[in-house]
Each structure stands twice: as C-alpha cells, then as structure tokens.
Scaffold this motif. Structure first.
Motif, PDB file in Angstrom:
ATOM      1  N   UNK A 161       5.049   4.839  -0.560  1.00 16.24           N
ATOM      2  CA  UNK A 161       4.898   5.351   1.056  1.00 16.24           C
ATOM      3  C   UNK A 161       5.398   4.119   1.859  1.00 16.24           C
ATOM      4  N   UNK A 162       5.282   4.419   3.122  1.00 16.68           N
ATOM      5  CA  UNK A 162       5.638   3.403   4.246  1.00 16.68           C
ATOM      6  C   UNK A 162       4.666   3.486   5.301  1.00 16.68           C
ATOM      7  N   UNK A 163       4.199   2.111   5.566  1.00 11.02           N
ATOM      8  CA  UNK A 163       3.075   1.815   6.732  1.00 11.02           C
ATOM      9  C   UNK A 163       3.581   1.156   8.054  1.00 11.02           C
ATOM     10  N   UNK A 164       3.256   1.711   8.950  1.00  9.89           N
ATOM     11  CA  UNK A 164       3.710   1.467  10.206  1.00  9.89           C
ATOM     12  C   UNK A 164       2.354   1.002  11.052  1.00  9.89           C
ATOM     13  N   UNK A 165       2.473  -0.154  11.829  1.00  8.00           N
ATOM     14  CA  UNK A 165       1.730  -0.723  12.658  1.00  8.00           C
ATOM     15  C   UNK A 165       2.240  -0.387  14.072  1.00  8.00           C
ATOM     16  N   UNK A 166       1.523   0.219  14.820  1.00  8.83           N
ATOM     17  CA  UNK A 166       2.114   0.883  16.208  1.00  8.83           C
ATOM     18  C   UNK A 166       0.925   0.459  17.327  1.00  8.83           C
ATOM     19  N   UNK A 167       1.564   0.291  18.581  1.00 10.75           N
ATOM     20  CA  UNK A 167       0.722   0.035  19.614  1.00 10.75           C
ATOM     21  C   UNK A 167       1.231   0.613  20.698  1.00 10.75           C
ATOM     22  N   UNK A 168       0.807   1.653  21.458  1.00  6.82           N
ATOM     23  CA  UNK A 168       1.311   2.639  22.410  1.00  6.82           C
ATOM     24  C   UNK A 168       0.745   1.826  23.606  1.00  6.82           C
ATOM     25  N   UNK A 169       1.590   2.036  24.737  1.00  5.37           N
ATOM     26  CA  UNK A 169       1.105   1.236  25.985  1.00  5.37           C
ATOM     27  C   UNK A 169      -0.133   1.959  26.556  1.00  5.37           C
TER      28      UNK A 169
END
Length: 256
Positions: free
Chosen positions: A104-112
């Motif tokens: 699997x792939x793991x993303x760390x994301x921070x929306x404005x």
C-alpha cells in the motif's frame, strides 16, 4: 500495523510537551505528521531521538519558515517517497508527501485552512479541485492508498460540536462538506466512521474558552482509505488524551 496521523502544530513546541516520550510509548509503525513547521536541519536533537526509536523519516517543508510542512516516519523503509504533487503553489506550502510500500501507499496531507479570510478560502477550494484529479490519477497506479492528515473539513453535523452556530464557518461550509461527501463516494472510506457512528468524537479544539476540557471540538483529521483496503482495516481510535497540540492523534490499525 499501527499508523498515527497527527497535526503536531510545530514539532519543536510538541517536543517540549513530551511528544517524543509519548511516541516511544505508543510505538506506532508509521506516523503522518502535519504542520511540522521545521526542517530536519533545525532540529538535530529531535531527529536523533526519532532515529533511536527506529524510524526512517521523510520531511517536506514549506518554503516559508515556521509554516505548514508534512512528514512521514516509518519503521518499514519505503520503496519510494514522493515529495509533493507537482502543483507549484501547493508544493511551496509543503502539503503532500507520499511513501510507497510493498502492499500500500501512505500519504500525509495538510489541506489549507480558509479561516484567515477569503483569499485563503479560495486557495482551499483550489486545492480541493486539484486533489480530486490528482488522487483519481494516482489510484490508477496506486489502488491501495491511505490518505492521512488534516483536511480542515468537518464532514457532517456529527463531526462538530455546534453545527448551527458554525454553519458559515470555514471548515463546515456547505461546499466543503459536499466536496468531502463526493470525495468519499468516489471510492474512499472514512475509516473512523467505518467503525464508530457515535457523535462527540473530535480531533481539534480551539485554545479559547476552555474548549478542549469541555469537548467543544471539530473532527477534521482523517485516515481515508481506498476501498481495496477495506478488508485490511482493523480498528480506528481518536486519542484525545494526547495533548501536544491543539489537535490530537488518530490511530489506524491494519491487518498486515
């Protein structure tokens, strides 16, 4: 496998509140952080502890110092790390980081956040539109995907302490909630709601009016998983007793 997502609101500040000791105790396999507000070169003592705990660590900072930035720590070394998304202004703000593993792939994301005014709210909508197409294309090559982070959006009235008074607040606007609904309907699972349908579970509290003690919060931090990951989902917990930030961590457990 345990995966933590946590808007740390400045890793240097969190470290003064025993974040690293907490991390050692909880001992997750992988960690997605948002708002790290630092470069590794600025925090050598913190990096040394992270490495002592057995983590490979990857950072994608904003160009503006002390602002935004995401990171991924993992006890399993990724096969590939993707820094940013190719959209210049988003990458300058350090908002997307992805690590690819065998299964699997793991993303760390921070929306404005749009709370500071109309210009930033417009940027938030721009990010949301971009993210739709970006994740749609990504899933064709990475179908097993977990996107963890601070979305700065409460999906439903159950996810906010006072939906009526916040009806016109950024983070709970109809357009934002509709986007989240469509995003989920397009093949993602809100993993916390998959296991827990109860109200009054939040991940962020204002520093004002003793909001955290009164549990007057918002649920804006998520682990969203693509539907092919469904059978691997084991449990999800919000951990409000962790007080290193105005957010708290969310813990996702996967069957390996």
């Amino acid at each position: 496998m345990k995966i933590i997502s946590y808007n740390i609101n400045g890793i240097r500040a969190a470290a003064t509140k025993n974040f690293l000791e907490w991390l050692k105790e909880v001992n997750p396999d992988m960690v997605c952080l948002q708002e790290v507000k630092a470069l590794p070169s600025q925090i050598p003592d913190i990096i040394a502890v992270i490495e002592q705990l057995g983590y490979h660590h990857y950072w994608f900072a904003a160009e503006k110092k002390g602002y935004s930035g995401v990171a991924i720590f993992s006890k399993v070394k990724p096969n590939h790390v993707e820094y940013g998304c190719g959209e210049e202004w988003i990458d300058k703000e350090g908002r997307i980081l992805r690590a690819d593993f065998d299964s699997f792939s793991l993303m760390s994301v921070y929306l404005p956040s749009g709370s500071s005014g109309e210009d930033r709210q417009a940027k938030k909508y721009e990010f949301m539109r971009f993210f739709d197409g970006y994740t749609e294309a990504l899933r064709k090559t990475h179908p097993n995907l977990i996107i963890s982070g601070d979305y700065n959006i409460c999906h439903t009235a159950m996810d906010i302490h006072n939906p009526k008074s916040n009806a016109n607040s950024s983070g709970f606007l109809p357009e934002e909630r509709q986007w989240m609904e469509l995003f989920l309907n397009n093949g993602f699972i809100d993993t916390f709601r998959h296991f827990n349908k109860d109200p009054h579970h939040y991940t962020w509290w204002s520093f004002r009016a003793n909001s955290r003690a009164k549990n007057l919060g918002w649920r804006i931090d998520y682990h969203l998983a693509t539907k092919p990951m469904l059978e691997r989902l084991k449990a999800v917990q919000i951990l409000p007793d962790a007080v290193h930030s105005d957010h708290c961590p969310v813990l996702l457990e996967l069957n390996v």
